[in-house]
Scaffold this motif. Structure first.
Motif, PDB file in Angstrom:
ATOM      1  N   THR A 130      95.116  51.278 111.577  1.00  0.00           N
ATOM      2  CA  THR A 130      94.080  52.310 111.557  1.00  0.00           C
ATOM      3  C   THR A 130      94.690  53.658 111.885  1.00  0.00           C
ATOM      4  O   THR A 130      95.552  53.754 112.740  1.00  0.00           O
ATOM      5  N   ALA A 131      94.204  54.690 111.206  1.00  0.00           N
ATOM      6  CA  ALA A 131      94.806  56.013 111.380  1.00  0.00           C
ATOM      7  C   ALA A 131      94.091  56.819 112.429  1.00  0.00           C
ATOM      8  O   ALA A 131      92.946  56.595 112.692  1.00  0.00           O
ATOM      9  N   ASP A 166      84.076  59.453 125.212  1.00  0.00           N
ATOM     10  CA  ASP A 166      84.234  58.347 126.169  1.00  0.00           C
ATOM     11  C   ASP A 166      83.463  57.111 125.699  1.00  0.00           C
ATOM     12  O   ASP A 166      83.942  55.978 125.819  1.00  0.00           O
ATOM     13  N   ALA A 167      82.254  57.339 125.152  1.00  0.00           N
ATOM     14  CA  ALA A 167      81.455  56.224 124.644  1.00  0.00           C
ATOM     15  C   ALA A 167      82.135  55.570 123.444  1.00  0.00           C
ATOM     16  O   ALA A 167      82.135  54.336 123.309  1.00  0.00           O
ATOM     17  N   LEU A 168      82.738  56.384 122.588  1.00  0.00           N
ATOM     18  CA  LEU A 168      83.472  55.843 121.444  1.00  0.00           C
ATOM     19  C   LEU A 168      84.689  55.036 121.905  1.00  0.00           C
ATOM     20  O   LEU A 168      85.028  54.005 121.315  1.00  0.00           O
ATOM     21  N   MET A 169      85.337  55.503 122.958  1.00  0.00           N
ATOM     22  CA  MET A 169      86.503  54.791 123.478  1.00  0.00           C
ATOM     23  C   MET A 169      86.127  53.386 123.931  1.00  0.00           C
ATOM     24  O   MET A 169      86.867  52.421 123.715  1.00  0.00           O
ATOM     25  N   VAL A 170      84.968  53.259 124.574  1.00  0.00           N
ATOM     26  CA  VAL A 170      84.495  51.942 125.020  1.00  0.00           C
ATOM     27  C   VAL A 170      84.319  51.022 123.819  1.00  0.00           C
ATOM     28  O   VAL A 170      84.742  49.855 123.825  1.00  0.00           O
ATOM     29  N   GLN A 171      83.709  51.553 122.767  1.00  0.00           N
ATOM     30  CA  GLN A 171      83.482  50.751 121.566  1.00  0.00           C
ATOM     31  C   GLN A 171      84.790  50.405 120.857  1.00  0.00           C
ATOM     32  O   GLN A 171      84.947  49.297 120.327  1.00  0.00           O
ATOM     33  N   ARG A 227      98.026  49.644 119.411  1.00  0.00           N
ATOM     34  CA  ARG A 227      98.918  50.801 119.480  1.00  0.00           C
ATOM     35  C   ARG A 227      98.152  52.092 119.217  1.00  0.00           C
ATOM     36  O   ARG A 227      98.324  53.097 119.916  1.00  0.00           O
ATOM     37  N   SER A 228      97.282  52.065 118.199  1.00  0.00           N
ATOM     38  CA  SER A 228      96.465  53.243 117.923  1.00  0.00           C
ATOM     39  C   SER A 228      95.574  53.576 119.110  1.00  0.00           C
ATOM     40  O   SER A 228      95.434  54.743 119.495  1.00  0.00           O
ATOM     41  N   GLN A 229      94.985  52.541 119.702  1.00  0.00           N
ATOM     42  CA  GLN A 229      94.092  52.785 120.828  1.00  0.00           C
ATOM     43  C   GLN A 229      94.853  53.336 122.029  1.00  0.00           C
ATOM     44  O   GLN A 229      94.360  54.209 122.748  1.00  0.00           O
ATOM     45  N   SER A 230      96.062  52.857 122.260  1.00  0.00           N
ATOM     46  CA  SER A 230      96.882  53.388 123.341  1.00  0.00           C
ATOM     47  C   SER A 230      97.160  54.875 123.124  1.00  0.00           C
ATOM     48  O   SER A 230      97.122  55.678 124.072  1.00  0.00           O
ATOM     49  N   GLU A 231      97.419  55.243 121.877  1.00  0.00           N
ATOM     50  CA  GLU A 231      97.639  56.657 121.556  1.00  0.00           C
ATOM     51  C   GLU A 231      96.367  57.469 121.771  1.00  0.00           C
ATOM     52  O   GLU A 231      96.411  58.606 122.260  1.00  0.00           O
ATOM     53  N   HIS A 232      95.228  56.890 121.439  1.00  0.00           N
ATOM     54  CA  HIS A 232      93.942  57.557 121.694  1.00  0.00           C
ATOM     55  C   HIS A 232      93.715  57.781 123.187  1.00  0.00           C
ATOM     56  O   HIS A 232      93.182  58.818 123.598  1.00  0.00           O
ATOM     57  N   PHE A 243      86.880  49.127 113.945  1.00  0.00           N
ATOM     58  CA  PHE A 243      87.751  50.086 114.606  1.00  0.00           C
ATOM     59  C   PHE A 243      88.001  51.294 113.709  1.00  0.00           C
ATOM     60  O   PHE A 243      88.024  52.434 114.169  1.00  0.00           O
ATOM     61  N   SER A 244      88.195  51.047 112.414  1.00  0.00           N
ATOM     62  CA  SER A 244      88.453  52.139 111.480  1.00  0.00           C
ATOM     63  C   SER A 244      87.295  53.126 111.437  1.00  0.00           C
ATOM     64  O   SER A 244      87.495  54.343 111.447  1.00  0.00           O
ATOM     65  N   ASP A 245      86.055  52.609 111.406  1.00  0.00           N
ATOM     66  CA  ASP A 245      84.887  53.492 111.399  1.00  0.00           C
ATOM     67  C   ASP A 245      84.797  54.311 112.690  1.00  0.00           C
ATOM     68  O   ASP A 245      84.532  55.518 112.665  1.00  0.00           O
ATOM     69  N   LEU A 246      85.019  53.649 113.820  1.00  0.00           N
ATOM     70  CA  LEU A 246      84.966  54.344 115.108  1.00  0.00           C
ATOM     71  C   LEU A 246      86.089  55.362 115.222  1.00  0.00           C
ATOM     72  O   LEU A 246      85.907  56.459 115.772  1.00  0.00           O
ATOM     73  N   ASN A 247      87.251  55.007 114.706  1.00  0.00           N
ATOM     74  CA  ASN A 247      88.403  55.889 114.726  1.00  0.00           C
ATOM     75  C   ASN A 247      88.118  57.189 113.969  1.00  0.00           C
ATOM     76  O   ASN A 247      88.438  58.284 114.435  1.00  0.00           O
ATOM     77  N   HIS A 248      87.479  57.057 112.818  1.00  0.00           N
ATOM     78  CA  HIS A 248      87.128  58.245 112.041  1.00  0.00           C
ATOM     79  C   HIS A 248      86.169  59.128 112.832  1.00  0.00           C
ATOM     80  O   HIS A 248      86.339  60.356 112.884  1.00  0.00           O
ATOM     81  N   GLU A 249      85.172  58.505 113.469  1.00  0.00           N
ATOM     82  CA  GLU A 249      84.203  59.270 114.259  1.00  0.00           C
ATOM     83  C   GLU A 249      84.884  59.937 115.457  1.00  0.00           C
ATOM     84  O   GLU A 249      84.567  61.083 115.814  1.00  0.00           O
ATOM     85  N   PHE A 250      85.835  59.239 116.060  1.00  0.00           N
ATOM     86  CA  PHE A 250      86.579  59.769 117.203  1.00  0.00           C
ATOM     87  C   PHE A 250      87.316  61.049 116.825  1.00  0.00           C
ATOM     88  O   PHE A 250      87.165  62.095 117.470  1.00  0.00           O
ATOM     89  N   HIS A 251      88.107  60.976 115.761  1.00  0.00           N
ATOM     90  CA  HIS A 251      88.880  62.150 115.360  1.00  0.00           C
ATOM     91  C   HIS A 251      87.990  63.270 114.819  1.00  0.00           C
ATOM     92  O   HIS A 251      88.252  64.452 115.073  1.00  0.00           O
ATOM     93  N   ALA A 252      86.916  62.905 114.114  1.00  0.00           N
ATOM     94  CA  ALA A 252      86.001  63.920 113.597  1.00  0.00           C
ATOM     95  C   ALA A 252      85.321  64.672 114.732  1.00  0.00           C
ATOM     96  O   ALA A 252      85.102  65.888 114.646  1.00  0.00           O
ATOM     97  N   THR A 253      84.994  63.968 115.810  1.00  0.00           N
ATOM     98  CA  THR A 253      84.371  64.602 116.971  1.00  0.00           C
ATOM     99  C   THR A 253      85.323  65.582 117.636  1.00  0.00           C
ATOM    100  O   THR A 253      84.934  66.692 118.023  1.00  0.00           O
ATOM    101  N   ILE A 254      86.585  65.193 117.748  1.00  0.00           N
ATOM    102  CA  ILE A 254      87.586  66.092 118.342  1.00  0.00           C
ATOM    103  C   ILE A 254      87.772  67.331 117.480  1.00  0.00           C
ATOM    104  O   ILE A 254      87.768  68.468 117.981  1.00  0.00           O
ATOM    105  N   VAL A 255      87.911  67.121 116.172  1.00  0.00           N
ATOM    106  CA  VAL A 255      88.128  68.255 115.271  1.00  0.00           C
ATOM    107  C   VAL A 255      86.927  69.194 115.288  1.00  0.00           C
ATOM    108  O   VAL A 255      87.084  70.415 115.286  1.00  0.00           O
TER     109      VAL A 255
END
Length: 223
Positions: A222-223, A106-111, A171-176, A124-136
């Motif tokens: 961003t992926a 949730d904190a990453l989503m805010v950022q 678009r990536s953020q909407s998918e997140h 965004f790319s750095d945060l995106n990597h952290e987001f997916h890594a946290t989920i995995v």
């Protein structure tokens, strides 16, 4: 000291490649780089090896190093594998994720929302990597986590085409947002489907860019 210098050169070259300052096919001449970074050949050679490990540089027989040229097939195959691995991991995470991990996401989503608002692609790319890594990491399957993150690392070269597509950050953020809603709902089936769709969506955009037919200049992808 040599290790520190090689890390410094590695980070500098990696940043230049990911920002497309050094485009695909650019030759990386050892002696020129050594002069540029005021170093001996040894740390430059080690930095190039690290970039090769990341998939950002390829060694060409009798010609030395060059920035990796990506192909549509390579991208499609990689995103196919990443999509299915992350789909499985995200589905498992929906069942197993802890309240603390959800709070971190949730904190990453805010950022990430702030980065989208600022159109800050690198952030965004750095945060995106952290987001997916946290989920995995929350999936609870260490082998699955290692396989997924190894592919992320070995194909980080794809990040250098994450650019110049209008609306891709949003678009990536909407998918997140959809993935996060499924994780909060503990809906493993929906989380898995949305993660797979997300990777397919990004893979299609990256393939279009590599083909040389970007939608239009604008924001970073961003992926």
């Amino acid at each position: 000291m040599s290790d520190l210098k090689s890390q410094t050169i590695y980070r500098a070259l990696r940043e230049r490649i990911l920002r497309n300052e050094l485009i695909a096919g650019t030759r990386l001449v050892l002696r020129e780089l050594a002069n540029q970074y005021k170093a001996s050949d040894i740390p430059v050679r080690e930095a190039l090896r690290m970039l090769e490990r990341d998939g950002l540089v390829e060694m060409v027989p009798y010609r030395g190093a060059r920035v990796t040229t990506l192909t549509r097939r390579e991208i499609e195959e990689t995103y196919f594998i990443r999509g299915h691995l992350e789909s499985i991991a995200t589905g498992l995470a929906a069942e197993r994720i802890s309240p603390a991990e959800l709070d971190a996401l949730d904190a990453l989503m805010v950022q990430m929302r702030a980065a989208v608002e600022a159109q800050d692609g690198p952030r965004f790319s750095d945060l995106n990597h952290e987001f997916h890594a946290t989920i995995v990491a929350a999936c609870g399957n260490e082998m699955l986590r290692e396989l997924t993150m190894d592919i992320w690392q070995r194909h980080s070269g794809f990040q250098r085409v994450f650019r110049m597509v209008p609306g891709r950050l949003a678009r990536s953020q909407s998918e997140h947002e959809g993935i996060m809603a499924a994780l909060h709902a503990r809906d493993s089936n929906r989380a898995a489907k949305l993660a797979l769709w997300h990777k397919r969506s990004v893979g299609e955009t990256v393939s279009t860019l590599v083909d040389g037919t970007p939608e239009q200049p604008g924001a970073e992808v961003t992926a």
